[in-house]
Motif scaffolding. Sequence first.
Motif, PDB file in Angstrom:
ATOM      1  N   LEU A  47       0.826  -1.203   0.000  1.00 50.38           N
ATOM      2  CA  LEU A  47       0.000   0.000   0.000  1.00 50.38           C
ATOM      3  C   LEU A  47       0.866   1.262   0.000  1.00 50.38           C
ATOM      4  CD1 LEU A  47      -2.682  -1.025   2.662  1.00 50.38           C
ATOM      5  CD2 LEU A  47      -2.894  -1.121   0.169  1.00 50.38           C
ATOM      6  N   GLY A  48       0.498   2.198  -0.866  1.00 44.36           N
ATOM      7  CA  GLY A  48       1.156   3.501  -0.887  1.00 44.36           C
ATOM      8  C   GLY A  48       2.459   3.563  -1.636  1.00 44.36           C
ATOM      9  N   GLY A  49       2.825   2.499  -2.348  1.00 40.91           N
ATOM     10  CA  GLY A  49       4.142   2.446  -2.959  1.00 40.91           C
ATOM     11  C   GLY A  49       4.345   3.312  -4.184  1.00 40.91           C
ATOM     12  N   GLY A  50       3.296   3.930  -4.708  1.00 42.64           N
ATOM     13  CA  GLY A  50       3.436   4.781  -5.888  1.00 42.64           C
ATOM     14  C   GLY A  50       3.523   6.247  -5.515  1.00 42.64           C
ATOM     15  N   GLN A  51       2.538   7.015  -5.982  1.00 40.87           N
ATOM     16  CA  GLN A  51       2.568   8.456  -5.744  1.00 40.87           C
ATOM     17  C   GLN A  51       2.304   8.829  -4.287  1.00 40.87           C
ATOM     18  OE1 GLN A  51       0.160   9.153  -9.691  1.00 40.87           O
ATOM     19  NE2 GLN A  51       0.716  11.134  -8.864  1.00 40.87           N
ATOM     20  N   THR A  52       1.608   7.970  -3.541  1.00 40.53           N
ATOM     21  CA  THR A  52       1.244   8.326  -2.171  1.00 40.53           C
ATOM     22  C   THR A  52       2.464   8.651  -1.324  1.00 40.53           C
ATOM     23  OG1 THR A  52      -0.869   7.177  -2.089  1.00 40.53           O
ATOM     24  CG2 THR A  52       0.299   7.416  -0.019  1.00 40.53           C
ATOM     25  N   LEU A  53       3.408   7.723  -1.227  1.00 44.61           N
ATOM     26  CA  LEU A  53       4.575   7.944  -0.383  1.00 44.61           C
ATOM     27  C   LEU A  53       5.629   8.793  -1.066  1.00 44.61           C
ATOM     28  CD1 LEU A  53       4.872   4.505   1.419  1.00 44.61           C
ATOM     29  CD2 LEU A  53       4.209   6.701   2.398  1.00 44.61           C
ATOM     30  N   PRO A 169       2.702   7.781   5.905  1.00 39.89           N
ATOM     31  CA  PRO A 169       2.637   6.407   6.411  1.00 39.89           C
ATOM     32  C   PRO A 169       1.567   6.235   7.488  1.00 39.89           C
ATOM     33  CG  PRO A 169       4.920   7.085   6.186  1.00 39.89           C
ATOM     34  CD  PRO A 169       4.075   8.314   5.971  1.00 39.89           C
ATOM     35  N   SER A 170       1.426   7.234   8.362  1.00 46.19           N
ATOM     36  CA  SER A 170       0.381   7.186   9.386  1.00 46.19           C
ATOM     37  C   SER A 170      -1.001   7.223   8.749  1.00 46.19           C
ATOM     38  CB  SER A 170       0.557   8.365  10.350  1.00 46.19           C
ATOM     39  OG  SER A 170      -0.533   8.484  11.225  1.00 46.19           O
ATOM     40  N   LEU A 171      -1.174   8.057   7.732  1.00 46.72           N
ATOM     41  CA  LEU A 171      -2.460   8.166   7.053  1.00 46.72           C
ATOM     42  C   LEU A 171      -2.835   6.837   6.385  1.00 46.72           C
ATOM     43  CD1 LEU A 171      -4.847   9.894   6.102  1.00 46.72           C
ATOM     44  CD2 LEU A 171      -3.412  10.688   4.194  1.00 46.72           C
ATOM     45  N   LEU A 172      -1.875   6.167   5.778  1.00 40.66           N
ATOM     46  CA  LEU A 172      -2.138   4.857   5.172  1.00 40.66           C
ATOM     47  C   LEU A 172      -2.648   3.865   6.204  1.00 40.66           C
ATOM     48  CD1 LEU A 172       0.974   4.449   2.843  1.00 40.66           C
ATOM     49  CD2 LEU A 172      -1.405   4.487   2.087  1.00 40.66           C
ATOM     50  N   LYS A 367      -4.206  15.253  -6.936  1.00 39.94           N
ATOM     51  CA  LYS A 367      -3.429  15.751  -5.799  1.00 39.94           C
ATOM     52  C   LYS A 367      -3.954  15.073  -4.537  1.00 39.94           C
ATOM     53  CE  LYS A 367      -3.456  20.228  -8.122  1.00 39.94           C
ATOM     54  NZ  LYS A 367      -4.366  19.769  -9.181  1.00 39.94           N
ATOM     55  N   LEU A 368      -3.059  14.805  -3.604  1.00 43.07           N
ATOM     56  CA  LEU A 368      -3.452  14.206  -2.327  1.00 43.07           C
ATOM     57  C   LEU A 368      -4.563  15.001  -1.667  1.00 43.07           C
ATOM     58  CD1 LEU A 368      -2.945  12.295   0.145  1.00 43.07           C
ATOM     59  CD2 LEU A 368      -1.246  13.970   0.913  1.00 43.07           C
TER      60      LEU A 368
END
Length: 422
Positions: A47-53, A169-172, A367-368
């Motif tokens: 989870l989150g390995g693309g644009q998120t992080l 990371p906390s949000l994920l 955008k986030l």
Amino acid sequence: MALNNSFSTQIFSTQIVILGGGIAGLWLLNRLCNEGFDAVLLEHNALGGGQTLASQGIIHGGLKYALNGALSPASSAIADMPERWRQCLAGNGELDLSGCQLLSPNYYMWSDSSYRSRLKTFLGSKALRGRIDALQPAEYPAFFRHAAQQNKAFSGTLYKLTDFVVDTPSLLRVLSAQYRDRIFRSSEIKLSSNADDGISHVTAEGLKGKVQITAQRYIFCAGEGNESLLKQAGISKPEMQKRPLQMVCVHLDHSDPVFVHCIGDSFGMAPRLTITSHPKSSDPGCNKQVWYIGGELAEKGVNRSAAEQQRIAREELSSLFPWVDFSSAQWGSFFINRAEPKVPNLQRPDNAYVGAVQNLLITWPTKLTLSPDLGDAVVQNIRAQQLAPEFSAGAVAGIASPLSAEFKFPGFALPRWEGMFR
């Protein structure tokens, strides 16, 4: 929901399948399950390995899109986002994000003493009156206040914005907590479709073999991965565009974190530098932190080598912040693509994007900060298509998915800097 055995393939039916496990996909899973829809999410990696992080975690209200003195559609669309996020973080919004960690409750903008930099900031502040405050030295955050108290070379004007910074990371973790048994990892995801009905089913690789999942609606929410999903589904429109960046990471020993847009002399939309500070898991209990740098530096950096980009970043930071000792800092950088719906001349899209093709929704949050806007658009679209929730609002949280026995939870990706520095 249903689970049957046909030959050696498990057959599962649900209302909605979300493909993509970044913040946007997790946000949609929470919104839809809260509404009573029977939804699951598939992610092919962590989870989150693309644009998120790769994002800086800034929840912003659009000031950087108003630096030319005009309220653009982008700045208007984003203006309400910080307050909506704050309601969620307080546990009073459409999602309960009260367990999410904030890196900074405020974000700042600093214009140096040059004429054009001050003019750009002045025009932006007039366009967004009430969302930006010029600060007196006693009101500065620690990073700037300590420099001013030590009579260091500090000039220009510092502004406090309505923006703030979340720890992604906390949000994920918060977004994946309530519906954890509906979030599944599959190393292989294949789509089957037909010309009349759209996507007929998804085949995923489970713990015991292949699992076929049939849904009433499918949602592409995989960022850059949407391109390959669209190709699999045989869909040519909408098209995707990529806007590349070379982001810079600086690992240094400094007691004061910094969260600031540094406004330069150019009249472009991007600030000269956009800086956020992040903890590194191997540095507990010490002053070390990672400065993560975007803005104009990252946009122009796509045409530079990593060594050149890092050299320019060091020169920029040393010039802007002469009171900071960078002599023992470690430098790194990486390339990342921002994936968005294609618009003329590669301009930034103004809003979160949702496009409907048969029984498929194609989404890009762009955008986030626009994740709530994306959630609104998807829920409105599904309601307009007259798909009714299978359960009462909120009931899904207490209903385990039978697929939880067929798949592992994906786990969480790490920010790039975690493997960049020792």
